[in-house]
Structures are given as structure tokens and as C-alpha cells.
Design a protein around this motif. Structure first.
Motif, mmCIF file in Angstrom:
data_model
loop_
_atom_site.group_PDB
_atom_site.id
_atom_site.type_symbol
_atom_site.label_atom_id
_atom_site.label_comp_id
_atom_site.label_asym_id
_atom_site.label_seq_id
_atom_site.Cartn_x
_atom_site.Cartn_y
_atom_site.Cartn_z
ATOM 1 N N ALA A 208 0.808 -1.229 0.000
ATOM 2 C CA ALA A 208 0.000 0.000 0.000
ATOM 3 C C ALA A 208 0.833 1.267 0.000
ATOM 4 N N SER A 209 1.937 1.273 -0.716
ATOM 5 C CA SER A 209 2.765 2.479 -0.785
ATOM 6 C C SER A 209 2.151 3.559 -1.666
ATOM 7 N N TYR A 210 1.321 3.139 -2.627
ATOM 8 C CA TYR A 210 0.745 4.090 -3.584
ATOM 9 C C TYR A 210 -0.503 3.458 -4.197
ATOM 10 N N GLY A 211 -1.173 4.214 -5.063
ATOM 11 C CA GLY A 211 -2.267 3.670 -5.854
ATOM 12 C C GLY A 211 -3.464 3.235 -5.037
ATOM 13 N N ILE A 212 -4.063 2.126 -5.453
ATOM 14 C CA ILE A 212 -5.293 1.641 -4.827
ATOM 15 C C ILE A 212 -5.063 1.294 -3.361
ATOM 16 N N GLY A 213 -3.968 0.629 -3.051
ATOM 17 C CA GLY A 213 -3.696 0.267 -1.665
ATOM 18 C C GLY A 213 -3.554 1.476 -0.768
ATOM 19 N N ALA B 123 -11.277 6.785 8.876
ATOM 20 C CA ALA B 123 -12.350 6.223 9.701
ATOM 21 C C ALA B 123 -11.876 5.877 11.103
ATOM 22 N N GLY B 124 -10.580 6.056 11.379
ATOM 23 C CA GLY B 124 -10.076 5.890 12.739
ATOM 24 C C GLY B 124 -9.091 4.768 12.954
ATOM 25 N N ALA B 125 -8.789 3.971 11.917
ATOM 26 C CA ALA B 125 -7.894 2.824 12.100
ATOM 27 C C ALA B 125 -6.432 3.241 12.158
ATOM 28 N N LYS B 126 -5.643 2.454 12.871
ATOM 29 C CA LYS B 126 -4.182 2.572 12.834
ATOM 30 C C LYS B 126 -3.678 1.723 11.672
ATOM 31 N N ILE B 127 -2.770 2.288 10.855
ATOM 32 C CA ILE B 127 -2.384 1.675 9.598
ATOM 33 C C ILE B 127 -0.981 1.082 9.646
ATOM 34 N N ALA B 128 -0.884 -0.159 9.192
ATOM 35 C CA ALA B 128 0.397 -0.796 8.894
ATOM 36 C C ALA B 128 0.372 -1.204 7.428
ATOM 37 N N PHE B 129 1.501 -1.067 6.760
ATOM 38 C CA PHE B 129 1.590 -1.507 5.369
ATOM 39 C C PHE B 129 2.973 -2.081 5.123
ATOM 40 N N ASN B 130 3.110 -2.801 4.044
ATOM 41 C CA ASN B 130 4.421 -3.353 3.684
ATOM 42 C C ASN B 130 4.737 -3.017 2.238
ATOM 43 N N LYS C 164 9.393 5.450 -0.197
ATOM 44 C CA LYS C 164 8.469 6.251 -1.004
ATOM 45 C C LYS C 164 7.065 6.213 -0.403
ATOM 46 N N GLY C 165 6.673 5.042 0.057
ATOM 47 C CA GLY C 165 5.365 4.918 0.685
ATOM 48 C C GLY C 165 5.254 5.742 1.953
ATOM 49 N N LEU C 166 6.262 5.665 2.794
ATOM 50 C CA LEU C 166 6.240 6.447 4.032
ATOM 51 C C LEU C 166 6.166 7.945 3.730
ATOM 52 N N ALA C 167 6.847 8.378 2.669
ATOM 53 C CA ALA C 167 6.786 9.782 2.270
ATOM 54 C C ALA C 167 5.378 10.156 1.809
ATOM 55 N N ASN C 168 4.708 9.249 1.113
ATOM 56 C CA ASN C 168 3.330 9.515 0.677
ATOM 57 C C ASN C 168 2.388 9.668 1.865
ATOM 58 N N TYR C 169 2.535 8.805 2.861
ATOM 59 C CA TYR C 169 1.678 8.905 4.052
ATOM 60 C C TYR C 169 1.978 10.190 4.826
ATOM 61 N N ALA C 170 3.253 10.515 4.956
ATOM 62 C CA ALA C 170 3.626 11.736 5.672
ATOM 63 C C ALA C 170 3.063 12.964 4.975
ATOM 64 N N ALA C 171 3.136 12.995 3.645
ATOM 65 C CA ALA C 171 2.611 14.138 2.886
ATOM 66 C C ALA C 171 1.109 14.280 3.055
ATOM 67 N N ALA C 172 0.424 13.139 3.242
ATOM 68 C CA ALA C 172 -1.026 13.159 3.429
ATOM 69 C C ALA C 172 -1.427 13.357 4.886
ATOM 70 N N GLY C 173 -0.441 13.428 5.776
ATOM 71 C CA GLY C 173 -0.734 13.620 7.193
ATOM 72 C C GLY C 173 -1.321 12.392 7.858
ATOM 73 N N ILE C 174 -0.965 11.214 7.350
ATOM 74 C CA ILE C 174 -1.516 9.962 7.879
ATOM 75 C C ILE C 174 -0.427 9.212 8.643
ATOM 76 N N PRO C 175 -0.599 8.992 9.949
ATOM 77 C CA PRO C 175 0.373 8.166 10.680
ATOM 78 C C PRO C 175 0.289 6.728 10.167
ATOM 79 N N ALA C 176 1.406 6.147 9.797
ATOM 80 C CA ALA C 176 1.420 4.778 9.299
ATOM 81 C C ALA C 176 2.757 4.137 9.623
ATOM 82 N N ARG C 177 2.711 2.861 9.927
ATOM 83 C CA ARG C 177 3.930 2.086 10.151
ATOM 84 C C ARG C 177 4.204 1.267 8.895
ATOM 85 N N GLY C 178 5.414 1.351 8.370
ATOM 86 C CA GLY C 178 5.782 0.618 7.171
ATOM 87 C C GLY C 178 6.810 -0.459 7.467
#
Length: 261
Positions: free
Chosen positions: A19-24, A34-41, A50-64
């Protein structure tokens, strides 16, 4: 689920593969909203960054995490790490996938097996890793990203169609086998979606663009925004009695025979 907000995912942990980009990325973003904590690989460190940068730019806390979802030992280690750092996984979205567009008689068995491995075997591996914890907790949501190729065939996608057709049936079997533990496993089947990968095909006058518009009652390509609501529905308490279903978000393509010539 609360009657006031049946779509709330507050307090839930979601793993969205690839889920670094696109549909994921769009689906993970919706679950986070909706309130979930996000993990992706992702498959390697460069893609993950690149994925972590996308989440950071969107202001979404996520663990990669770096993980090859076709590696069962690696997946088991990934699940253990996520549960140690974020908590038990309540929602799994099997999104990671590949496609090889090659005429069947020109495709090597090696390439065919790779597509099957990533698009079908990997969802089996990841689901197998999270289901025991869901059984113990008496609840869980699994969303497999299927495709219109779960229902249809077309030129050059024999491996992809075989994998996605298999994923549809894996989805139904997980629902059948583990529904009694309050685990819902459903599929989300995107139609033709606007992504950077499809941009060349969407140029005005491109034959494929004209073909898709003519086949789609909505008369447009889908957007990643179109997938967010359906994904949240399937991840939330609003779908607690929906199981083994494939929700196609395709603008009506599968319902439409096409215009008379």
C-alpha cells in the motif's frame, strides 16, 4: 459497531499489503480517516521509503515494513512485529499484486507461477497468519482485492485472470470456513481506475480509453476515491452480516452487455 456511526474504525489496527501508492494507499487512507491505525508493507526499502513519504505528505500516521508477502516465514515475522508495535490486527486488506500482460502462448510457466504466487498464494499466506488471532478475539475483517478478471477474461492476462478467479473462491472459502468465528472475508473488485499506471491509456483518442468508456455505463474511469467508501464498509461493523461477497466497484461494466453496433 455503534448505531451513531456504524462505519467507525476507532481503535482498530489495519494491515494493507503493498500500500505504498495507488489503490492500496487510497484504501489505507480511507481506513485511517475512519479511525484505524495503519500498517503496510512493500517489497524493498526503496519502495517502502516512497510509501512512508506519501503517508507523511497526506498527514496519515502509518507504520511501514519491508516484507515479501510470498515468503511465509517473513509474513509470520511481519504479523508478530505489527502486533507487538501496534496491537492485534483487526483488518487485513490483501492488496499486493502484479500483472504480466503477455499472450498465453508466449508466457513462460515461470512468469505464470510468479503472478499466481503474488496474487493468490500471498493472500492465502497473509490471511493464514492473521486468522488465528481473529479466532481468539472472536472478530476480524479480511478484504481481498479482486478484479473484474475474477469474472471475465481478456487477451494477454491469462495468469492474472486465473489468480483473481482463484482469489474470489479463496474469499468465499475463508468466509465459509471461519464465518462461525465472526470473521468476515469479502472481496473488493475495482473496475478500470485512474492511476499513474493507466494514464497513457486514458489519453483522449486512445483506442483503449474509448473502449472502456463505451463499456462503462457511468461513462468514465473510476477514481481511487470511488473505492474508499466500499472499503470502509467492508472493514466496519456495518458489514457484519456480509460474508463471502465480492463488491465490484466498476461503474456498471459487469452488468452491461455493451452498446448495439
Amino acid at each position: 459497531m455503534t448505531l451513531a456511526n456504524p462505519f467507525s474504525l476507532e481503535g482498530k489496527v489495519a494491515l494493507v499489503t503493498g500500500a505504498s501508492y495507488g489503490i492500496g494507499f487510497a484504501i489505507a487512507s480511507a481506513l485511517a480517516e475512519a479511525g484505524a491505525k495503519i500498517a503496510f508493507n512493500d517489497i524493498n526499502e526503496a519502495a517502502l521509503e516512497k510509501g512512508l513519504a506519501n503517508y507523511a505528505a497526506a498527514g496519515i500516521p502509518a507504520r511501514g515494513y519491508v516484507c515479501d508477502v510470498t515468503d511465509e516465514a517473513g509474513v509470520n515475522a511481519l504479523i508478530a512485529k505489527i502486533e507487538a508495535e501496534l496491537g492485534a490486527i483487526d483488518i487485513l486488506v490483501n492488496n499486493a499484486g502484479i500483472i504480466r500482460r503477455v499472450p498465453m502462448i508466449e508466457m513462460s510457466a515461470t512468469d505464470f507461477r510468479q503472478v499466481i504466487d503474488v496474487d493468490l498464494t500471498a493472500p492465502f499466506i497473509v490471511a493464514k497468519a492473521v486468522i488465528p488471532g481473529m479466532i481468539r478475539r472472536g472478530a476480524g475483517k479480511i478484504i481481498n482485492i479482486c478484479s473484474m478478471m475474477s469474472e471475465l477474461g481478456r487477451e494477454t492476462v491469462s495468469a492474472y485472470a486465473a489468480a483473481k478467479g482463484g482469489l474470489k473462491m479463496l474469499t468465499r472459502n475463508i468466509a465459509s470456513e471461519y464465518g462461525s468465528f465472526n470473521i468476515q472475508c469479502n472481496g473488493l473488485g475495482p473496475g478500470y481506475i485512474e492511476t499513474p499506471q493507466t494514464a497513457p491509456l486514458r489519453e483522449p483518442g486512445h483506442p483503449f480509453n474509448s473502449f472502456i468508456l463505451a463499456k462503462t455505463p457511468a461513462n468514465r474511469w473510476g477514481t481511487t476515491e470511488d473505492l474508499k467508501g466500499p472499503a470502509v464498509f467492508l472493514a466496519s461493523g456495518a458489514s457484519d452480516f456480509v460474508n463471502g461477497h465480492i463488491l465490484y466497484v466498476d461503474g456498471g461494466i459487469l452488468a452491461y452487455i455493451g452498446k448495439q453496433p
